[in-house]
Design a protein around this motif. Sequence first.
Motif, PDB file in Angstrom:
ATOM      1  N   ARG A  91       0.823  -1.214   0.000  1.00  0.00           N
ATOM      2  CA  ARG A  91       0.000   0.000   0.000  1.00  0.00           C
ATOM      3  C   ARG A  91       0.852   1.257   0.000  1.00  0.00           C
ATOM      4  N   ARG A  92       1.955   1.230   0.737  1.00  0.00           N
ATOM      5  CA  ARG A  92       2.872   2.371   0.749  1.00  0.00           C
ATOM      6  C   ARG A  92       4.167   1.952   1.430  1.00  0.00           C
ATOM      7  N   GLU A  93       5.194   2.791   1.289  1.00  0.00           N
ATOM      8  CA  GLU A  93       6.465   2.536   1.959  1.00  0.00           C
ATOM      9  C   GLU A  93       6.302   2.695   3.469  1.00  0.00           C
ATOM     10  N   HIS A  94       6.974   1.851   4.225  1.00  0.00           N
ATOM     11  CA  HIS A  94       6.988   1.932   5.679  1.00  0.00           C
ATOM     12  C   HIS A  94       8.428   1.875   6.178  1.00  0.00           C
ATOM     13  N   GLY A  95       8.645   2.425   7.369  1.00  0.00           N
ATOM     14  CA  GLY A  95       9.926   2.277   8.030  1.00  0.00           C
ATOM     15  C   GLY A  95       9.902   1.049   8.925  1.00  0.00           C
ATOM     16  N   GLU A  96      11.083   0.588   9.318  1.00  0.00           N
ATOM     17  CA  GLU A  96      11.179  -0.628  10.131  1.00  0.00           C
ATOM     18  C   GLU A  96      10.429  -0.503  11.454  1.00  0.00           C
ATOM     19  N   ALA A  97      10.655   0.584  12.167  1.00  0.00           N
ATOM     20  CA  ALA A  97       9.997   0.753  13.470  1.00  0.00           C
ATOM     21  C   ALA A  97       8.482   0.794  13.317  1.00  0.00           C
ATOM     22  N   GLU A  98       8.019   1.408  12.250  1.00  0.00           N
ATOM     23  CA  GLU A  98       6.577   1.532  12.019  1.00  0.00           C
ATOM     24  C   GLU A  98       5.931   0.169  11.789  1.00  0.00           C
ATOM     25  N   VAL A  99       6.554  -0.676  10.937  1.00  0.00           N
ATOM     26  CA  VAL A  99       5.945  -1.978  10.665  1.00  0.00           C
ATOM     27  C   VAL A  99       6.016  -2.875  11.898  1.00  0.00           C
ATOM     28  N   LYS A 100       7.085  -2.770  12.664  1.00  0.00           N
ATOM     29  CA  LYS A 100       7.174  -3.577  13.883  1.00  0.00           C
ATOM     30  C   LYS A 100       6.070  -3.205  14.863  1.00  0.00           C
ATOM     31  N   ARG A 101       5.820  -1.918  14.995  1.00  0.00           N
ATOM     32  CA  ARG A 101       4.773  -1.453  15.904  1.00  0.00           C
ATOM     33  C   ARG A 101       3.392  -1.908  15.426  1.00  0.00           C
ATOM     34  N   LYS A 102       3.154  -1.812  14.137  1.00  0.00           N
ATOM     35  CA  LYS A 102       1.855  -2.217  13.601  1.00  0.00           C
ATOM     36  C   LYS A 102       1.634  -3.713  13.758  1.00  0.00           C
ATOM     37  N   LYS A 148       8.062  20.040  10.766  1.00  0.00           N
ATOM     38  CA  LYS A 148       6.978  19.062  10.861  1.00  0.00           C
ATOM     39  C   LYS A 148       7.415  17.721  10.280  1.00  0.00           C
ATOM     40  N   ILE A 149       8.160  17.755   9.200  1.00  0.00           N
ATOM     41  CA  ILE A 149       8.655  16.518   8.593  1.00  0.00           C
ATOM     42  C   ILE A 149       9.598  15.803   9.565  1.00  0.00           C
ATOM     43  N   GLU A 150      10.486  16.546  10.187  1.00  0.00           N
ATOM     44  CA  GLU A 150      11.422  15.944  11.137  1.00  0.00           C
ATOM     45  C   GLU A 150      10.695  15.353  12.339  1.00  0.00           C
ATOM     46  N   ARG A 151       9.659  16.046  12.815  1.00  0.00           N
ATOM     47  CA  ARG A 151       8.883  15.518  13.950  1.00  0.00           C
ATOM     48  C   ARG A 151       8.191  14.210  13.574  1.00  0.00           C
ATOM     49  N   GLU A 152       7.620  14.170  12.375  1.00  0.00           N
ATOM     50  CA  GLU A 152       6.898  12.975  11.960  1.00  0.00           C
ATOM     51  C   GLU A 152       7.841  11.801  11.721  1.00  0.00           C
ATOM     52  N   LEU A 153       9.034  12.065  11.243  1.00  0.00           N
ATOM     53  CA  LEU A 153      10.023  10.996  11.085  1.00  0.00           C
ATOM     54  C   LEU A 153      10.390  10.418  12.446  1.00  0.00           C
ATOM     55  N   ALA A 154      10.524  11.289  13.443  1.00  0.00           N
ATOM     56  CA  ALA A 154      10.836  10.820  14.798  1.00  0.00           C
ATOM     57  C   ALA A 154       9.698   9.966  15.343  1.00  0.00           C
ATOM     58  N   ARG A 156       7.796   8.100  13.692  1.00  0.00           N
ATOM     59  CA  ARG A 156       7.861   6.815  13.003  1.00  0.00           C
ATOM     60  C   ARG A 156       9.128   6.040  13.330  1.00  0.00           C
ATOM     61  N   GLY A 157       9.879   6.535  14.295  1.00  0.00           N
ATOM     62  CA  GLY A 157      11.031   5.784  14.785  1.00  0.00           C
ATOM     63  C   GLY A 157      12.300   5.963  13.992  1.00  0.00           C
ATOM     64  N   VAL A 158      12.371   6.976  13.133  1.00  0.00           N
ATOM     65  CA  VAL A 158      13.586   7.216  12.347  1.00  0.00           C
ATOM     66  C   VAL A 158      14.533   8.082  13.175  1.00  0.00           C
ATOM     67  N   ARG A 159      15.574   7.449  13.697  1.00  0.00           N
ATOM     68  CA  ARG A 159      16.517   8.183  14.539  1.00  0.00           C
ATOM     69  C   ARG A 159      17.969   7.946  14.124  1.00  0.00           C
ATOM     70  N   ASP A 160      18.172   7.066  13.160  1.00  0.00           N
ATOM     71  CA  ASP A 160      19.521   6.784  12.682  1.00  0.00           C
ATOM     72  C   ASP A 160      20.137   8.037  12.070  1.00  0.00           C
ATOM     73  N   GLU A 161      21.373   8.341  12.453  1.00  0.00           N
ATOM     74  CA  GLU A 161      22.019   9.587  12.008  1.00  0.00           C
ATOM     75  C   GLU A 161      22.130   9.650  10.490  1.00  0.00           C
ATOM     76  N   GLY A 162      22.462   8.513   9.870  1.00  0.00           N
ATOM     77  CA  GLY A 162      22.594   8.504   8.414  1.00  0.00           C
ATOM     78  C   GLY A 162      21.275   8.784   7.720  1.00  0.00           C
ATOM     79  N   LEU A 163      20.185   8.261   8.266  1.00  0.00           N
ATOM     80  CA  LEU A 163      18.864   8.494   7.672  1.00  0.00           C
ATOM     81  C   LEU A 163      18.416   9.935   7.873  1.00  0.00           C
ATOM     82  N   LEU A 164      18.752  10.506   9.029  1.00  0.00           N
ATOM     83  CA  LEU A 164      18.398  11.905   9.275  1.00  0.00           C
ATOM     84  C   LEU A 164      19.197  12.832   8.360  1.00  0.00           C
ATOM     85  N   GLU A 165      20.429  12.468   8.082  1.00  0.00           N
ATOM     86  CA  GLU A 165      21.238  13.259   7.141  1.00  0.00           C
ATOM     87  C   GLU A 165      20.652  13.172   5.734  1.00  0.00           C
ATOM     88  N   LEU A 166      20.154  11.980   5.378  1.00  0.00           N
ATOM     89  CA  LEU A 166      19.511  11.821   4.075  1.00  0.00           C
ATOM     90  C   LEU A 166      18.288  12.726   3.984  1.00  0.00           C
TER      91      LEU A 166
END
Length: 225
Positions: A91-102, A148-154, A156-166
């Motif tokens: 249905r759409r792209e998900h992050g690892e933390a998001e799918v684990k939580r769901k 707002k984008i940065e807050r929503e990424l957080a 969804r569990g996105v905290r890896d430094e490399g991903l935040l730099e991306l």
Amino acid sequence: MDELVIDVAVTLPERRASQLASGPAARRPQATVTFSCERGHKASYRVPARVGRLYAKDVPELPQELAACIDQLRALERKTCFAHLVEMLSRREHGEAEVKRKLASYGYRQSSIDAAVERAQDLRFLDERRFVTAFVEERMRRGWGRRKIERELAVRGVRDEGLLELADSLMSEDGERDRARYILARRRIPDDKAYEKLVRHLMAKGFSYGVASDAVKECLAQNGD
């Protein structure tokens, strides 16, 4: 010798209970599988509702050892967990933390979730960098600001430094200002306290005060206010 199972009962949650559970973090009602053994012992296991429905359609031939019945039930859960994950990703792209939580909210065991996620990553069905890129680009198209984008990424569990730099590399300062201008161009200028109201509007969308203030001043100047 292990106990022999002579009967299996599957209790599914009521449809109304399933409908009442809403939201990504809500705990979904589960099914109960009860094995009745020849000596009167009963063993019950809670499983995700869709696992219960599938198991009820294909109960193993009995009598059978309890350990074998449990192994079959757990194998079905692992298979169903992966299929459920693929369904979500279709249905759409998900992050690892998001799918684990769901998946956890549906009642899958952690071992089943970890196995499903690892397999999905190996097959490149689940890719954190692809998720972050798609998430940021789609939110920018909606007119969201960086904060707002940065807050929503957080969230969804996105905290890896490399991903935040991306994510940061995808959100240029010029692009941020262009989006703020575009939003203002589509919004009616208030008759009263235009500057304050428009700045608040942009900040609510995640733009910094500096970007919001500059964009509003420019907009008002162009409109002669």
